[in-house]
Scaffold this motif. Structure first.
Motif, PDB file in Angstrom:
ATOM      1  N   ARG A 157       0.807  -1.220   0.000  1.00  0.00           N
ATOM      2  CA  ARG A 157       0.000   0.000   0.000  1.00  0.00           C
ATOM      3  C   ARG A 157       0.845   1.277   0.000  1.00  0.00           C
ATOM      4  O   ARG A 157       0.564   2.206  -0.749  1.00  0.00           O
TER       5      ARG A 157
ATOM      6  N   GLU B 184     -13.116   9.856  -2.005  1.00  0.00           N
ATOM      7  CA  GLU B 184     -12.712   8.548  -2.525  1.00  0.00           C
ATOM      8  C   GLU B 184     -13.886   7.590  -2.407  1.00  0.00           C
ATOM      9  O   GLU B 184     -14.527   7.491  -1.379  1.00  0.00           O
TER      10      GLU B 184
ATOM     11  N   ARG C  31       0.424   1.167  -4.026  1.00  0.00           N
ATOM     12  CA  ARG C  31      -0.679   0.505  -4.720  1.00  0.00           C
ATOM     13  C   ARG C  31      -1.999   0.888  -4.082  1.00  0.00           C
ATOM     14  O   ARG C  31      -2.068   1.198  -2.908  1.00  0.00           O
ATOM     15  N   SER C  32      -3.047   0.818  -4.873  1.00  0.00           N
ATOM     16  CA  SER C  32      -4.374   1.144  -4.357  1.00  0.00           C
ATOM     17  C   SER C  32      -4.874   0.006  -3.471  1.00  0.00           C
ATOM     18  O   SER C  32      -4.324  -1.090  -3.462  1.00  0.00           O
TER      19      SER C  32
END
Length: 173
Positions: A120, A171, A125-126
């Motif tokens: 992460r 988000e 990374r998502s």
């Protein structure tokens, strides 16, 4: 029984475009991509004529291409590149002590927590990419990230600014 040269020519003609595209995406250099494809096809031809034809020749060729590219990168990295000028901007300093402390603290975490934090935050990374790679749900990755960062904070103390593992307001979950 070894594969025939005619069979290889048909294969090379059919797949060289795909191999070139892959090589170009790897290198970003048209000429280097051409060289890698030629070297790859030479290696595949040697294997094609000495042994029986591979079960999936395109997969074999792609693997050979990637390995050839990696070997090229290793050799290139070791080579010196002289230059006439010195860069105007200095490379930003890396806080070596902080990096060593962080790596030591990561080593004290459970392996699953360490993997989630590395994917992460170190590899940026998502949540979804991390979840897919680990075979977890996105919610499990979020909660493990939150708990792992709390454990890391307790190991390192409050002197470091930490990322917020919770998603931002805008988000989408």
């Amino acid at each position: 029984m070894a594969g025939s040269a005619e069979g290889f020519m048909e294969f090379a003609t059919a797949c060289s475009g795909r191999l070139f595209r892959t090589a170009w995406l790897l290198t970003g250099d048209w000429h280097l991509a051409e060289d890698l494809v030629q070297e790859t096809l030479g290696k595949v031809y040697r294997a094609w004529t000495k042994r029986s034809r591979p079960d999936d020749p395109l997969a074999y060729a792609r693997t050979t291409l990637v390995r050839t590219y990696i070997t090229h990168r290793r050799r290139r990295r070791a080579a010196e590149h002289p230059t006439d000028t010195v860069p105007e901007v200095a490379v930003p300093e890396v806080d070596v002590a902080l990096r060593i402390t962080l790596i030591d603290a990561l080593a004290r975490l459970e392996p699953k927590d360490r993997v989630v934090l590395v994917l992460r935050y170190w590899e940026d990374r998502s949540v979804e990419e991390t979840a897919a790679e680990l075979g977890l749900s996105a919610g499990a990755v979020r909660s493990r990230s939150f708990r792992a960062l709390e454990r890391l904070r307790s190991v390192l103390g409050d002197g470091i600014r930490w990322p917020d593992p919770r998603p931002a307001q805008n988000e989408v979950s």
